[in-house]
Every structure is written in C-alpha cells, then in structure tokens.
Design a protein around this motif. Structure first.
Motif, short mmCIF file in Angstrom:
data_model
loop_
_atom_site.label_atom_id
_atom_site.label_comp_id
_atom_site.label_asym_id
_atom_site.label_seq_id
_atom_site.Cartn_x
_atom_site.Cartn_y
_atom_site.Cartn_z
N HIS C 7 20.71 22.53 11.60
CA HIS C 7 19.84 22.06 11.43
C HIS C 7 18.91 22.85 11.50
O HIS C 7 18.61 23.20 12.42
N PRO C 25 14.08 26.46 28.27
CA PRO C 25 14.69 25.29 28.72
C PRO C 25 14.47 24.25 26.58
O PRO C 25 15.10 23.48 26.24
N LEU C 28 17.39 23.60 24.65
CA LEU C 28 17.96 22.15 24.75
C LEU C 28 17.74 21.10 24.01
O LEU C 28 18.13 19.90 23.59
N LYS C 29 16.66 21.30 23.77
CA LYS C 29 15.82 20.29 22.81
C LYS C 29 16.15 20.57 20.91
O LYS C 29 16.08 19.82 20.94
N GLU C 32 19.51 19.01 21.38
CA GLU C 32 19.36 17.21 20.75
C GLU C 32 18.31 16.71 19.71
O GLU C 32 19.29 16.11 19.53
N ARG C 33 17.36 17.47 18.99
CA ARG C 33 17.04 17.64 18.04
C ARG C 33 18.56 17.29 16.67
O ARG C 33 18.90 16.14 16.07
N ARG C 35 21.36 16.78 17.33
CA ARG C 35 22.47 16.08 17.96
C ARG C 35 22.30 14.23 17.37
O ARG C 35 22.75 13.62 16.99
N GLU C 36 20.73 14.19 16.89
CA GLU C 36 20.00 13.20 17.00
C GLU C 36 20.67 13.31 14.92
O GLU C 36 20.54 11.91 14.63
N HIS C 37 19.96 14.35 14.43
CA HIS C 37 20.76 14.44 13.29
C HIS C 37 22.17 13.61 12.76
O HIS C 37 22.55 13.80 12.03
N SER C 41 19.46 9.05 14.30
CA SER C 41 18.68 8.71 14.57
C SER C 41 17.89 6.81 14.82
O SER C 41 18.00 6.48 16.30
N LEU C 44 20.98 5.63 17.10
CA LEU C 44 19.80 5.54 18.72
C LEU C 44 18.64 4.55 19.08
O LEU C 44 19.15 3.52 20.21
N PHE C 55 22.40 8.30 25.06
CA PHE C 55 23.81 8.76 25.35
C PHE C 55 22.92 9.74 26.82
O PHE C 55 21.20 9.94 26.45
N VAL C 57 23.02 13.43 28.56
CA VAL C 57 23.54 14.82 28.68
C VAL C 57 24.37 14.97 30.10
O VAL C 57 23.48 14.22 31.14
N TYR C 58 25.64 14.64 30.32
CA TYR C 58 26.08 15.61 31.34
C TYR C 58 26.35 16.30 31.73
O TYR C 58 26.63 16.95 32.89
N ALA C 60 25.90 20.42 31.02
CA ALA C 60 25.47 21.28 29.65
C ALA C 60 26.17 22.97 30.38
O ALA C 60 24.67 23.26 30.94
#
Lengths: 133, 133, 133, 133
Positions: C7, C25, C28-29, C32-33, C35-37, C41, C44, C55, C57-58, C60
């Motif tokens: 990605h 930080p 992490l964005k 996430e982008r 993972r969504e691909h 999305s 989701l 979903f 995040v538990y 990281a």
C-alpha cells in the motif's frame, strides 16, 4: 524507576473516531506530551535550537485495554529509568476517571539523535535533573 | 481561473470523530494534499531544501455543507489563479460520491515565505509551469 | 502468514513535525490504512452499520529504525495470520523509496468488538475471504 | 459579543510540521477546544448521548498572521454571540506569548444538528447559561 508523574489529558472531538472512542494512535501523542512535561519542553526546544539534538522514540509497545470517551479527563502516569548513556525507558499508562486498571499501557524507549539522525549520548542538561536517588 | 484538477481522498478511521463524520479541520489537510499534487511535492521539497522557501496559507474561508462518512472516496476539485507576484488564490471543493453539491468549499490564499517568515515573490520554477493561457 | 500486500503512502506536510521527519504516531495511521485495504473498507463500514461490529487494536509493538521525510512515497508491506477465532496478527513494515531495510516495523494484534466493547469472534464475512491456503 | 474567555494551548511535537511552525489546520482544533470550555464539554457529551444533538461548524474564516513554534504556551481568546435561534458566531484569536497582535484569527459560525444532520434550534440548556446581559 523514577517516581510516577501525573499529567491530565482532556478528550476532545479531535481525539475520537467514528467508533465513538479515542483513535488508538492518539495515545502515543498523550504519552509524548506527558514526557515533555517531565523533561521540560523549554529545555527540549533549547537543546534542538542550540545543539541540534532531539529525542526520538525507538521502540513503543502498547496494550489497549479499554476505550476512552469524549469529554473524559484522563490521567497519564509516567515513570522512567536510564539504561546506559544512550537510552531511556518510559513506563506510561493512561487511566480513565475512576478506573481500576489503565486503559492503555505503553513501554517506550527513547534515544537522542542529532540532525543527521546519528545516535548521541543523552546530554547532561537532560540527564542530571532527571537522575534518581 | 485554471482548469479544475481532481484528487481522490479516501476517508479512514483517522479522519472521523465520534459524531460519525469527518472532523472539520481535516478538510484543510485534504485541500493541502490536492494543492501539492497540482504544484508537485518534489518541487516543493527542493524549494524548501535549496532556497529555504515554502508556501503558507494566509487566509482560508471554509463552508461546510454536508457530513462526510467513513470509507467514502471523495473528489477534491481544485483550481487556482495568481494575483500579482505574491499571492495565489485557490478554489477547492470536496465532493462526496454521487453528490449534487460540494460537501465543503474552501477559498484559500497562499503566500511564499522564507525561513525568517518574510514574504517573498512566488519563485519562477513554481510560477512558470502553473501559468495559464 | 499471508502473502505480502503493498500500500503506497505519500508523506504530506500534515505527516511531519518540526524535527523534519514523520511524527511517530502517524505510522500507526498508515498501518491502519493498509489493513483496511486488505480487509476492504466498504465491508468494514457495512459490518459496523449492520452488526455493530468493529476491529480494535489490542496490542501494537513498534520499532522505529529510520526517519521518513516530506514528499517521499513509501511502501507499507502487510501480512497477517489468524490465531483462533478471536485474534488476527499483522506484520506491517513501512519502507522508504530505495531503502535496504524498513523504516518502521509494527506487530499489531487486532480483535473484534461489539458496540458495548465486548469481545466477539471474527465474523465469517471477514474471515472467509482472508483465509489462507 | 460576550466577554472574552481565555484558554491556554501548549504547542507539542504533534502540532508542528517540517517547516518548523504549527501546521495550519491545527488552529481549528485549538479553537474547538476553547469553545468546548466555554460551553462545557460534559454538557455537550450529555446533549449528544441523551438528545442526539451536536454542534457543527458551518463556516470558518481564518487569517494566519504569524507562525507559532514548539513549546510556546499560547492564549486562545474567545467571544461569541447568538444570531437567532439557530446560529452562534464565535470570534477566536490565538496569541503567542508577548505578542502585539494575534497569530491567527478565526470567525466561526456554529449550528446545531441532530443525528440525521438536520438543523435544530440551539437547545435551551446551552442557550440559557451563555445568554448575555
């Protein structure tokens, strides 16, 4: 480990996402704000301008145990220790009001870098006032 | 005004807030991304590194007409004109998929500043390729 | 582990901080982008609207090995595996252009929660298309 | 116009960009934080949870007159007035320490929306305590 420092964080619109709770990367922001209050932001600004030195996060291990909601005033609890001349380890937790356990736990390793991103020993003006015992 | 440039923006978790739609300051981010694609980000990076010149927003007038939701792929429509040697005016709109009017409209004034934040004429390497007609 | 998904992420002004590189930080964005691909999305969004499932995040664990600069177009490399019915493990790396190692490495654990923040098994409509081999 | 309310904002790493000053969309965040302290965040949270009503920015006109730097503690000065039953107008300025003029000026129009994004009159529990004179 040092004593525990407390830093309040109020949750605003900007902090939340459409799932209704704080967007998870933002906790790294709160942890950084809290560290800056321990170290002293003005000292960090001077270090950057005069010596070209800054602190960078090298590792961050985060556990997210609870969602945090709009308008809550949370407590970031921070303690730290030095490991040799190059590394500081920070234990940081974010607690919701009246909680019985932290919502988020972070173990953060920081190093000191110059403007060429080379590792440098932690400068004495930072080290000395933070030294424990 | 120039022709209209199109730039797609997908809405992620990071973009929304707990009201369920995009958090309003983020539209200024999307408008900036779109302007960078018009001007060319590499050219902006070079200008900053070699001449210490950057573009700054001087004025931004925003109207928010509709909420924008998670997972939507929106279209930022951008056109611009120069006003003298110092100022560019940008008309930017964000359109949701299948919308009949823009969700957000922005009129943005940009100026060129050196590292001492002094106003500078817009450099030729930016001006020439963007000149209209 | 699954195959590796790619990605692209372009670095804009919004991504950097005054030290000259991407603010930590934000990785992490980008993760996430990406993972969504992988998950999709729209799927989701539907899951959230129709079943109230999302979903979260538990855990990281992040390692920051290099600074990332304005205007770079980076590659987020993502692979994943399921661990039982409740957990997915994601390995994610951000690579700068022409780099010989990742700038940032993330090991991310995701779980599925309902609107009362109770743990739920990962729904079949997510699980089935992602199942490996 | 109401009296002027003061709200302090400290500038952290997260607020700046690679040009060395605060990233311009962030001023909209600070203005929102300051408005929430005028209105009362807990009251806003209750209004959203119990009545499904929220405030939305309808227009924002911003003028950026000065760059704001890391570690500065700025003063957001806020005043407001009501215009009919549906609209509030906010005048907001961000002042750097020891400045002789505001760094950023915002004129913000807010409206009240229900969860279907329909315009609603400003509820009495917000209106009454803010009413002037």
């Amino acid at each position: 480990m040092s004593k525990i420092y407390h830093h309040p964080v109020q949750i605003y619109y900007e902090d939340t996402d459409h799932s209704g709770v704080v967007y998870h990367p933002n906790f790294l922001k709160y942890f950084e704000r809290a560290r800056e209050h321990v170290i002293d932001s003005d000292k960090l600004a001077t270090l950057w301008q005069e010596k070209g030195l800054g602190f960078a996060v090298y590792k961050a291990n985060l556990t997210f145990q609870d969602g945090v909601e709009f308008a809550e005033i949370c407590d970031v609890r921070t303690s730290y220790q030095f490991e040799g001349k190059y590394k500081t380890l920070w234990r940081q937790e974010l607690w919701r009001p009246n909680a019985s356990k932290p919502a988020v736990i972070g173990d953060i390793e920081m190093v000191c870098l110059d403007k060429q991103k080379r590792l440098q020993p932690i400068p004495d003006e930072i080290l000395a006032p933070l030294s424990i015992g």
